[in-house]
Design an enzyme around this catalytic site. Structure first.
Site, mmCIF file in Angstrom:
data_model
loop_
_atom_site.group_PDB
_atom_site.id
_atom_site.type_symbol
_atom_site.label_atom_id
_atom_site.label_comp_id
_atom_site.label_asym_id
_atom_site.label_seq_id
_atom_site.Cartn_x
_atom_site.Cartn_y
_atom_site.Cartn_z
ATOM 1 N N HIS A 168 6.587 128.661 -62.042
ATOM 2 C CA HIS A 168 5.663 127.605 -62.526
ATOM 3 C C HIS A 168 4.934 126.876 -61.397
ATOM 4 O O HIS A 168 4.738 125.659 -61.468
ATOM 5 C CB HIS A 168 6.408 126.553 -63.374
ATOM 6 N N SER A 181 -18.612 129.221 -42.469
ATOM 7 C CA SER A 181 -19.534 128.472 -43.315
ATOM 8 C C SER A 181 -20.825 128.263 -42.537
ATOM 9 O O SER A 181 -20.819 128.219 -41.302
ATOM 10 C CB SER A 181 -18.880 127.134 -43.649
ATOM 11 N N LYS A 233 -14.930 125.987 -40.350
ATOM 12 C CA LYS A 233 -14.328 126.741 -41.445
ATOM 13 C C LYS A 233 -13.941 128.177 -41.084
ATOM 14 O O LYS A 233 -14.666 128.884 -40.399
ATOM 15 C CB LYS A 233 -15.285 126.783 -42.650
ATOM 16 N N GLU A 288 -10.809 136.252 -51.999
ATOM 17 C CA GLU A 288 -11.562 135.829 -53.189
ATOM 18 C C GLU A 288 -12.438 136.963 -53.709
ATOM 19 O O GLU A 288 -12.574 137.167 -54.917
ATOM 20 C CB GLU A 288 -12.403 134.593 -52.851
#
Ligand code: ARG
Length: 505
Positions: free
Chosen positions: A171, A293, A299, A306
């Site tokens: 969970h 970025s 970044k 992704e």
């Protein structure tokens, strides 16, 4: 212009040498469709269409449908056409509708009428079904091969990391102490099922439709079994109607296999995204596998992970499209099927790079073992094992001890760790005589001994993980041999067929 600011790489680019190479691979993987275009579907099938024509030529020559002279000129023309194609000199003319007519007309322009006779007993329906099966089967084999390389790396790493403790989750909450090695072997076990499924897909794909013609057989004496063998197929799809109409099932079978596999890829991606977050920092991705970025110079993003999750959605969508495309068709050939081609080809374009990208990512991944271990403290990850241990020592039912431990956990919430006195107080309050000894409490405080205490088959206990590694390693080696043998057999069949073609000269 400042010459030191590069204009041939992304604005955030970093790294030189090997790191630069890896970064370029990752950039290409992540950018995908943003900057690349797609070739026409039938362009991918030129090589295969020439092969099916070779099989047809041999069968028609053997049956005496083609004269020696015609066979010779067609053999020469096919050899030349393959040569032209391989040197980039043969491309499809869109006015000729598809690859099959393009090849037929190219032959006609060199050998005249004999090209028309090569079409005896043949239809584009069995040609396309055959080309597609040839095209997909190669991809299936090389995909399984790539996957096995990654599994080998994971097993090597699991062996090193079988004692590296970290929290395991239920969970999204820390639950039990586990190890990084056990996690890696879990990936391997799942991916080995993917390999197994992929092999099933391969076996179903490697069946020959050639000679089925439009779907209803032919009066020309074509030896279907021999043609199948010439093309390296394992068997013939005997019923001619199904041989033609099942073409879409090949792509659907692949999409369904890939949909499950991409979910496994997504699971790995999600682990990496989470564990590399500043909030966890259990793993560090090599800078060259991350992307930057255009506004925040600091970044280093896990775009590859992704992108893999995005690709998973695309694959799931393809499966749904393929299923719906097939469901409305009656028996026979119907042109709806043509639309399965871009979906089937897209699937491969999207997923092919994933095992390689994971090899680059895991090969350069750094673990912060100290932080992983730290995270096993303070979240009562040992609570269930306190209950197990007391139940075993005292003979009390697990549920009674569980209740006492629950109360002790409530009592210790502020400090975040169970204490022997809190547990003993709870036992006392509930009327139990048993008390936890100092030695037991000490054992329960060490994440390593918690792991060592779990002895069931397949558990994170390092001995059990080692057993899993050894058994999976043997399975991986077995699959590698099988895939290698099969790839070599396909290559041999190609060479043999081409030799037969040369024998016609
Ligand atoms: N381009 C077609 C396809 O992929 C080839 C078969 C055409 N057959 C026909 N009977 N029109 O389905």
């Amino acid at each position: 212009m400042n010459a030191k600011i590069r204009t041939h790489s992304p604005v955030w680019a970093h790294g030189t040498g090997k790191a630069k190479e890896v970064r370029e691979r990752i950039v290409a993987f992540c950018a995908g469709r943003d900057v690349t275009s797609l070739a026409p579907c039938d362009e991918a099938l030129i090589h295969q269409d020439i092969s099916t024509n070779e099989a047809a030529l041999l069968a028609l020559a053997k049956a005496g449908v083609l004269s020696k002279k015609e066979s010779r000129s067609l053999a020469r023309a096919l050899i030349d056409l393959r040569g032209q194609f391989e040197s980039g000199k043969f491309s499809l003319d869109p006015e000729l509708e598809d690859v099959h007519i393009n090849v037929e007309q190219a032959l006609r322009s060199t050998v005249g009428d004999a090209a028309g006779r090569l079409h005896s007993g043949r239809s584009r329906n069995d040609q396309v079904a055959c080309d597609l099966r040839l095209w997909h089967r190669d991809r299936i084999l090389s995909h399984i091969e790539e996957t096995l390389e990654l599994l080998t790396l994971w097993l090597e790493q699991a062996e090193v990391e079988k004692g590296t403790v970290l929290p395991g989750f239920t969970h999204h909450q820390r639950a039990f102490v586990t190890t990084w090695g056990h996690n890696l072997v879990a990936y391997v076990q799942a991916w080995l099922r993917d390999v197994e499924r992929g092999w099933g897909v391969f076996e179903r794909t490697n069946r020959s439709p050639i000679g089925a013609a439009a779907g209803f057989g032919t009066s020309w004496p074509l030896d279907r079994e021999w043609m199948a063998d010439l093309l390296g197929f394992d068997s013939v799809l005997e019923n001619s109607a199904d041989a033609v109409s099942s073409r879409i099932e090949v792509e659907t079978d692949i999409a369904s296999w890939m949909s499950i596999w991409m979910n496994h890829c997504s699971l790995v991606a999600q682990d990496l995204v989470l564990f590399s977050m500043e909030e966890f920092k259990w793993v560090r991705l090599a800078v060259e596998v991350t992307t930057g970025s255009s506004i925040m110079p600091q970044k280093r993003n896990p775009d590859f992970a992704e992108v893999i999750k995005g690709k998973a959605s695309l694959v799931h969508g393809s499966l749904a499209s393929l299923l719906s495309m097939a469901k409305g068709q009656p028996s026979g050939y119907h042109r709806d099927s043509q639309y399965s081609k871009p979906l089937g080809q897209d699937l491969w374009r999207e997923v092919e790079g994933v095992p390689e990208v994971y090899r680059l990512v895991f090969g350069s991944l750094k673990l912060d073992r100290k932080r992983m271990k730290e995270a096993t403290k303070g979240g009562f990850l040992e609570a269930a094992e306190w209950a197990d241990s007391i139940a075993r020592e005292s003979g009390l039912p697990f549920r009674d001890v569980y209740t006492c431990i629950g109360q002790a956990v409530d009592h210790c919430r502020k400090t975040g760790a169970l204490t022997r006195s809190a547990v003993n107080d709870a036992l006392k309050k509930n009327g139990f005589e048993h008390r936890v000894s100092a030695a037991t409490a000490k054992k329960l405080a060490s994440p390593e001994s918690l792991i060592a205490g779990r002895s069931t088959l397949g558990s994170p206990n390092p001995k059990r993980v080692q057993e899993q590694i050894e058994s999976f390693r043997a399975t991986v080696v077995g699959w590698k041999k099988k895939v290698d043998r099969t790839t070599k057999r396909m290559e041999r069949k190609d060479r043999e067929r081409q030799r037969e073609i040369e024998n016609l000269l």
